[in-house]
Design a protein around this motif. Structure first.
Motif, mmCIF file in Angstrom:
data_model
loop_
_atom_site.group_PDB
_atom_site.id
_atom_site.type_symbol
_atom_site.label_atom_id
_atom_site.label_comp_id
_atom_site.label_asym_id
_atom_site.label_seq_id
_atom_site.Cartn_x
_atom_site.Cartn_y
_atom_site.Cartn_z
ATOM 1 N N GLY B 40 1.165 -0.699 12.327
ATOM 2 C CA GLY B 40 0.794 -0.445 10.939
ATOM 3 C C GLY B 40 -0.699 -0.629 10.787
ATOM 4 O O GLY B 40 -1.356 -1.182 11.676
ATOM 5 N N ALA B 41 -1.199 -0.141 9.667
ATOM 6 C CA ALA B 41 -2.648 -0.256 9.425
ATOM 7 C C ALA B 41 -3.021 -1.727 9.208
ATOM 8 O O ALA B 41 -2.151 -2.566 9.008
ATOM 9 N N SER B 44 -1.235 -4.335 6.612
ATOM 10 C CA SER B 44 0.104 -3.846 6.263
ATOM 11 C C SER B 44 1.143 -4.980 6.266
ATOM 12 O O SER B 44 2.279 -4.771 5.854
ATOM 13 N N HIS B 196 -2.478 -2.054 15.754
ATOM 14 C CA HIS B 196 -2.789 -0.914 14.897
ATOM 15 C C HIS B 196 -3.283 0.246 15.754
ATOM 16 O O HIS B 196 -3.752 1.261 15.238
ATOM 17 N N ARG B 211 4.223 -0.546 6.343
ATOM 18 C CA ARG B 211 3.261 -0.067 5.348
ATOM 19 C C ARG B 211 3.492 -0.838 4.045
ATOM 20 O O ARG B 211 4.627 -1.023 3.628
ATOM 21 N N HIS B 212 2.408 -1.291 3.470
ATOM 22 C CA HIS B 212 2.497 -2.038 2.205
ATOM 23 C C HIS B 212 3.509 -3.177 2.275
ATOM 24 O O HIS B 212 4.290 -3.388 1.340
ATOM 25 N N PHE B 237 2.758 8.236 12.508
ATOM 26 C CA PHE B 237 2.203 7.249 11.569
ATOM 27 C C PHE B 237 1.477 7.947 10.422
ATOM 28 O O PHE B 237 1.678 7.614 9.246
ATOM 29 N N SER B 241 2.601 7.734 6.656
ATOM 30 C CA SER B 241 1.674 7.003 5.777
ATOM 31 C C SER B 241 1.062 7.920 4.744
ATOM 32 O O SER B 241 0.692 7.488 3.659
ATOM 33 N N GLU B 244 -2.333 7.837 1.826
ATOM 34 C CA GLU B 244 -2.523 6.474 1.319
ATOM 35 C C GLU B 244 -3.079 5.544 2.379
ATOM 36 O O GLU B 244 -3.696 4.540 2.074
ATOM 37 N N ASN B 245 -2.838 5.932 3.641
ATOM 38 C CA ASN B 245 -3.228 5.037 4.733
ATOM 39 C C ASN B 245 -4.680 4.590 4.654
ATOM 40 O O ASN B 245 -5.015 3.457 4.925
ATOM 41 N N GLU B 248 -5.456 1.506 2.534
ATOM 42 C CA GLU B 248 -4.851 0.204 2.825
ATOM 43 C C GLU B 248 -5.850 -0.787 3.361
ATOM 44 O O GLU B 248 -6.821 -0.421 3.950
#
Lengths: 381, 248
Positions: B40-41, B44, B196, B211-212, B237, B241, B244-245, B248
């Motif tokens: 994930g970013a 996240s 990541h 995510r989030h 990914f 995502s 919005e990625n 983040e």
């Protein structure tokens, strides 16, 4: 877009200076604990020092025995008693707080550091003064506090002046059989206590906070080590450091400055070490509330600076307002100084210093328990 | 007994009275003997989840079971069975490589002989021989990372958590690390890796995309690539995502 050369290579730029200073200010405003301390520290320090230093050395406790029988004029039948007159003058003088007691009892009180001086006006005082023009007053005093000694002798001298009587001498006897103490002698126990307080607190909080700074705390917390083991492990290592500090401080006091140690030097070392260990635990308690090195240093300062004022190091505690006397009773340095003074200046041992040793030991345990209770190996944020 | 080495139910971690929802209801299941990559970013919620699984962070709500133990209650009992290499190097910079390894070995209750045997083995596998007596402060980033991994493995844990273990590591060392992770798995260890860096996630047995603060997709790399008809995890990914990625 082209950037002009003059703009790129300005030798001095007020804008760059301003950028840096605003960044620093911004960082301070984001660290709320530091910001609070920037405001609270000067207010607190000024109030504490202001109140303490505004207290005058008054009402120094002394006991007096007036054995003077006076002289009766056979023609007028009038009795003159200069000893009683001196007593009246001392009672009216607010430098001292006078109570009547036998000289021998009063000596015991001086030796227990309960009063500053025992005064004896002898039986033939008035007779000697009137017949020979000379008489002597015996003063048995605790010379470990020069300010208090000065108040007692000033009050006595003022009493003679009030009576316009010359020819009165003092037979000065310093308590504890230690002879005259120099200014350095009487100051050094407090300085030793203060140096130990400040250095051990500072180095211990910085050592404790290093786990956070190096991010090793998280890893350490995933190992089987418990909070008790962690604190004890640190304390053992830092106690060696406290031992070195205590040795250096005592050695310099004695061998470089020729400080007097009338008591047992091993007891002095033991007292220094116990006092140091209590401050290692205190440092761990404080470090549990610090998030970075700056905050931990601030916390050490928060304890060390007010201790200077509240321990009686600058001005005797009995001159404090009643509420500050209560605060002083909770300041570890108060007991540290009393212990070091007792051993070094009065030649006291455990029999006389049991209370101070007990208080420091209890504080050590209390700091340990509080450090343990406020320490957790799991974070909530 | 559960077949899962790690099992979380509705795991939640909120900060600042709920203003920041770092982890927002994760049901994570990691099987014994697999490499599970948590991807994930940045931000996240991967590291927050790892901290809760390692027992160093108290969750806001939800349940965590690791190796059959309930966390955070049983975290002390878990400590000998879990190894962690945190995102930061988390090594003592003023100790040498060997002193770091030996110190943690002693905390885990290993004998001198065990520390010597296991420590030397790890030093050899992670190619730290020449740096054995070098103070950690003077090690390169890659070397510090190797040391961090050696410390995590000194007590031969059943479960190992590698939080961004390959960050700041050159491609050759990264490939070496992944081969090493696979050898650990083949020895029966369970590994949870966060990253990541998407391309390395394909080397894991299963991946979970975060995510989030939520686990938005989970499965083996091949299953997920074919399900979404993408060529690699990075595309997957980006697809899941969306735009919005970047925020983040």
């Amino acid at each position: 877009m082209r950037i002009s050369m003059s703009r790129r290579y300005k030798r001095f730029s007020a804008s760059r200076v301003f950028a840096l200073s605003t960044r620093v200010l911004k960082q301070f405003t984001r660290d709320r604990r530091t910001l609070g301390m920037i405001i609270i520290f000067p207010i607190m320090f000024m109030l504490v020092f202001g109140v303490v230093l505004s207290g005058e050395v008054k009402h120094v406790p002394i006991r007096i025995e007036v054995a003077d029988t006076g002289v009766t004029n056979p023609f007028t039948n009038e009795t003159v008693n200069i000893g009683e007159d001196i007593l009246d003058s001392l009672v009216a003088n607010d430098r001292v707080e006078v109570e009547l007691a036998s000289y021998s009892e009063s000596i015991d009180m001086v030796e227990a550091a309960e009063i500053e001086a025992a005064v004896l006006i002898p039986e033939n005082f008035t007779q000697d003064l009137t017949s020979t023009g000379n008489a002597t007053i015996k003063v048995y005093y605790d010379g470990t506090k020069p300010q208090l000694k000065a108040s007692v002798f000033t009050a006595l001298t003022e009493a003679f002046k009030d009576l316009s009587k010359g020819g009165i001498d003092f037979e000065e006897i310093q308590a504890f059989g230690v002879g005259e103490l120099s200014g350095f002698d009487v100051g050094i126990p407090a300085v030793m206590g203060y140096i130990l307080t400040f250095l051990i607190l500072l180095l211990s909080v910085l050592t404790a906070i290093r786990e956070d700074v190096n991010h090793t705390k998280t890893r350490l917390y995933t190992t089987p080590i418990t909070p008790v083991e962690r604190i004890l492990g640190y304390v053992i290592a830092l106690s060696l450091f406290a031992m070195v500090e205590t040795t250096i401080v005592i050695a310099i006091a004695i061998y470089v400055f020729g400080a007097t140690v009338h008591g047992n030097i091993y007891l002095l070392f033991g007292a220094g070490l116990l006092y140091g260990i209590s401050h290692i635990f205190l440092a761990f308690l404080l470090s549990n509330f610090a998030k970075n090195e700056l905050q931990s240093v601030q916390m050490a300062i928060l304890i060390a600076i007010p201790s200077l004022a509240l321990s009686g190091m600058l001005i005797p505690i009995f001159t404090f307002p009643e509420y500050l006397k209560w605060v002083a009773a909770f300041v570890p340095l108060t007991y540290g100084i009393r212990t070091f003074e007792g051993i070094m200046l009065r030649g006291w041992g455990l029999a006389e210093l049991w209370f101070e040793f007990t208080v420091i030991s209890v504080l050590t345990v209390v700091f340990f328990v509080l450090a343990l209770l406020s320490s957790s190996d799991i974070s909530s944020d | 007994m559960s077949e899962y080495v790690i099992e979380t139910k509705e795991l939640v971690k909120h900060y600042n009275k709920g203003a920041v929802k770092a982890v927002n209801g994760i049901d994570l299941r990691v099987r014994k003997g697999e490499i599970y990559a948590f991807i994930g970013a940045n931000g996240s919620g991967k590291s927050t989840t790892i901290d809760m699984i390692s027992g160093t962070l108290r969750p806001t709500s939800g349940e965590i079971y690791v190796l059959g133990l309930k966390l955070p209650k049983d975290r002390r009992r878990l400590s000998n069975r879990i190894g962690i290499a945190p995102q930061e190097y988390a090594v003592y910079l003023d100790l040498t490589v060997w002193e770091n390894i030996s110190f943690f070995g002693r905390l885990y209750g290993l004998s001198r002989k065990e520390i010597r045997e296991q420590g030397e083995k790890l030093i050899s596998i992670l190619k730290l021989e020449e740096k054995r007596d070098v103070v950690a402060e003077f090690l390169s980033g890659g070397m510090k990372r190797r040391l961090s991994i050696a410390i995590a493995l000194i007590h031969q844990p059943e479960l190992i958590l590698f939080d961004e273990a390959t960050v700041g590591v050159d491609p050759i060392l990264r490939a070496y690390f992944w081969d090493f992770f696979k050898s650990l798995r083949d020895d029966g260890k369970t590994i949870l890796v966060t990253s990541h860096v998407m391309d390395e996630a394909e080397k894991a047995d299963r991946i979970g995309l975060m995510r989030h603060g939520k686990l938005i997709e989970e499965g083996s790399p091949s299953e997920l690539l074919s399900k979404y008809n993408v060529r690699n995890v990075e595309e997957l990914f980006l697809l899941l995502s969306g735009d919005e990625n970047i925020n983040e």
